[in-house]
Design a protein around this motif. Structure first.
Motif, PDB file in Angstrom:
ATOM      1  N   ASP A 149      12.803  -5.831  -2.115  1.00 22.10           N
ATOM      2  CA  ASP A 149      12.671  -7.291  -2.199  1.00 22.10           C
ATOM      3  C   ASP A 149      13.934  -7.964  -2.726  1.00 22.10           C
ATOM      4  O   ASP A 149      13.877  -8.893  -3.516  1.00 22.10           O
ATOM      5  CB  ASP A 149      11.498  -7.671  -3.120  1.00 22.10           C
ATOM      6  CG  ASP A 149      10.233  -7.916  -2.326  1.00 22.10           C
ATOM      7  OD1 ASP A 149      10.347  -8.415  -1.191  1.00 22.10           O
ATOM      8  OD2 ASP A 149       9.146  -7.604  -2.829  1.00 22.10           O
ATOM      9  N   LYS A 188       7.592  -0.053   3.792  1.00 17.99           N
ATOM     10  CA  LYS A 188       6.921  -0.694   2.654  1.00 17.99           C
ATOM     11  C   LYS A 188       5.724   0.127   2.184  1.00 17.99           C
ATOM     12  O   LYS A 188       5.500   0.310   0.989  1.00 17.99           O
ATOM     13  CB  LYS A 188       6.424  -2.092   3.059  1.00 17.99           C
ATOM     14  CG  LYS A 188       7.383  -3.209   2.713  1.00 17.99           C
ATOM     15  CD  LYS A 188       7.417  -3.529   1.223  1.00 17.99           C
ATOM     16  CE  LYS A 188       8.174  -4.825   0.982  1.00 17.99           C
ATOM     17  NZ  LYS A 188       8.720  -5.001  -0.321  1.00 17.99           N
ATOM     18  N   TYR A 195       5.339   1.960  -1.315  1.00 20.02           N
ATOM     19  CA  TYR A 195       4.235   1.568  -2.201  1.00 20.02           C
ATOM     20  C   TYR A 195       3.398   2.795  -2.589  1.00 20.02           C
ATOM     21  O   TYR A 195       2.961   2.927  -3.729  1.00 20.02           O
ATOM     22  CB  TYR A 195       3.361   0.525  -1.503  1.00 20.02           C
ATOM     23  CG  TYR A 195       2.293  -0.066  -2.402  1.00 20.02           C
ATOM     24  CD1 TYR A 195       2.636  -0.982  -3.397  1.00 20.02           C
ATOM     25  CD2 TYR A 195       0.961   0.288  -2.256  1.00 20.02           C
ATOM     26  CE1 TYR A 195       1.666  -1.525  -4.220  1.00 20.02           C
ATOM     27  CE2 TYR A 195      -0.015  -0.258  -3.079  1.00 20.02           C
ATOM     28  CZ  TYR A 195       0.344  -1.163  -4.062  1.00 20.02           C
ATOM     29  OH  TYR A 195      -0.614  -1.696  -4.881  1.00 20.02           O
ATOM     30  N   SER A 202       7.884  -6.845  -7.071  1.00 18.92           N
ATOM     31  CA  SER A 202       7.684  -6.346  -5.703  1.00 18.92           C
ATOM     32  C   SER A 202       6.306  -5.718  -5.553  1.00 18.92           C
ATOM     33  O   SER A 202       5.623  -5.913  -4.547  1.00 18.92           O
ATOM     34  CB  SER A 202       8.732  -5.283  -5.348  1.00 18.92           C
ATOM     35  OG  SER A 202       9.984  -5.848  -5.319  1.00 18.92           O
ATOM     36  N   HIS A 252       3.420  -6.978  -3.101  1.00 16.45           N
ATOM     37  CA  HIS A 252       2.907  -6.083  -2.072  1.00 16.45           C
ATOM     38  C   HIS A 252       1.391  -5.924  -2.189  1.00 16.45           C
ATOM     39  O   HIS A 252       0.671  -5.948  -1.194  1.00 16.45           O
ATOM     40  CB  HIS A 252       3.597  -4.723  -2.163  1.00 16.45           C
ATOM     41  CG  HIS A 252       3.303  -3.844  -0.991  1.00 16.45           C
ATOM     42  ND1 HIS A 252       3.856  -4.061   0.243  1.00 16.45           N
ATOM     43  CD2 HIS A 252       2.484  -2.774  -0.852  1.00 16.45           C
ATOM     44  CE1 HIS A 252       3.405  -3.161   1.091  1.00 16.45           C
ATOM     45  NE2 HIS A 252       2.572  -2.357   0.453  1.00 16.45           N
TER      46      HIS A 252
END
Lengths: 81, 244
Positions: free
Chosen positions: A17, A44, A48, B221, B225
């Motif tokens: 980001d 992503k 994550y 972030s 997310h």
């Protein structure tokens, strides 16, 4: 057709980001032209997944995705988002 | 000086530092084939990413390991060859890790995830091409990818006019997720600038003043997310409920 060059450093900035909205839009446009848009999604999600321990530690357990009565979880069942 | 101090730290302390300098030191230890560091890098740091890739990119069938389904074993060998290459006289040289310099504050995990996901997507696409099959995860056929990109950005106007499903999902979102998305997506405020407002949603013992910029960035972030995942899940719930 010549593919747009996408640098690793751009993708790293995307998952962390660190891009401005303009840089991000440019990246999405170029990946779309390359037919490689799904890489953003997978990057992503993989990031994550790797950060999930930190996410639980810092943000607490994601109750919205864990409670059996949660509409979000019900929606996510069988559909990885 | 910092480098010297880090090089003498035991691995279990080093990895708790959780910053770019400690990432560089970890990468150097792996390059030097320090077995404890190699084991940590391959089996702890890389494992969740490999689980994701095995399941969602390579579509591997899972294997039962200690009572749980695991997707990483099928691609572990391929990953090892990729990340540790070249191997000269049975000794891995870890060239790719030697390229990691923490440039622009990039974390080792982000770097590793990026090069590995790109590598496996390339393999998957080649396999699909060889089989003359159309990719099952192309943009057109993967609603998750399509929806993610569609709603990667949205603004106040989209919420009031454009999309019924987005409006429906937005109303069902928690107040917390709405605040996170309002700041980070609708208003496009850089994560680091939104930190002071959103820190109330982060549970941690470390005082704000002790957090590095990179840690703050990562926290924001993750928050963004997670909120996006919730929003997209609700959009899918809407589609399930009102279409078909």
């Amino acid at each position: 057709m010549m593919k747009n060059l996408i640098k690793d450093s751009e993708l790293i900035a995307y998952i962390e980001d660190k891009m401005t909205p303009e840089e991000e839009r440019s990246l999405i446009t170029r990946l779309k032209e390359n037919g490689e848009l799904d890489i953003l999604y997978h990057l992503k999600e993989a990031w994550y997944e790797s950060m999930s321990d930190f996410a639980d530690e810092w943000l607490g357990k994601d109750n919205d995705m864990q409670s059996n009565t949660s509409p979000i979880l019900m929606a996510a069942k069988g559909k990885l988002i | 000086m910092v480098e010297n101090k880090l090089s003498s730290l035991p691995l279990k302390i080093l990895v708790t530092l959780n910053n770019t300098q400690s990432d560089i030191e970890l990468a150097r230890r792996v390059e030097n084939n320090v077995s404890e560091a190699v084991d940590f890098f391959l089996n702890r740091l890389s494992r969740p990413m490999l689980e994701y890739i095995g399941k969602n990119i390579m579509n591997c069938s899972g294997e039962y390991r200690e009572g749980a389904v695991c997707y990483s074993p099928s691609i572990y060998g391929e990953y090892y060859e990729f990340i540790s290459s070249p191997i000269i006289g049975c000794i891995p040289q870890w060239h790719k890790l030697s390229l990691y310099q923490g440039k622009n504050g990039a974390r080792l995990l982000s770097y590793t995830t990026t090069i590995t996901v790109r590598y496996f997507i390339k393999i998957r696409n080649k396999e699909l091409e060889e089989e003359k099959k159309k990719s099952t995860v192309s943009l057109q056929e993967n609603p998750e990818v399509e929806t993610l990109i569609k709603y990667n950005y949205f603004d106040g106007e989209s919420l009031s006019e454009e999309s019924v499903e987005l409006r429906w999902a937005w109303r069902k979102l928690s107040e917390k997720d709405r605040e996170v998305l309002s700041l980070l997506v609708i208003d496009e405020i850089p994560p680091i600038e939104a930190f002071d407002t959103l820190i109330k949603y982060v549970e941690r013992e470390t005082p704000n003043t002790m957090l590095t910029t990179s840690q703050k960035q990562t926290m924001m972030s993750l928050l963004k997310h997670r909120a996006k995942k919730h929003l997209l899940s609700l959009i899918f719930l809407y589609r399930k409920k009102y279409h078909k």
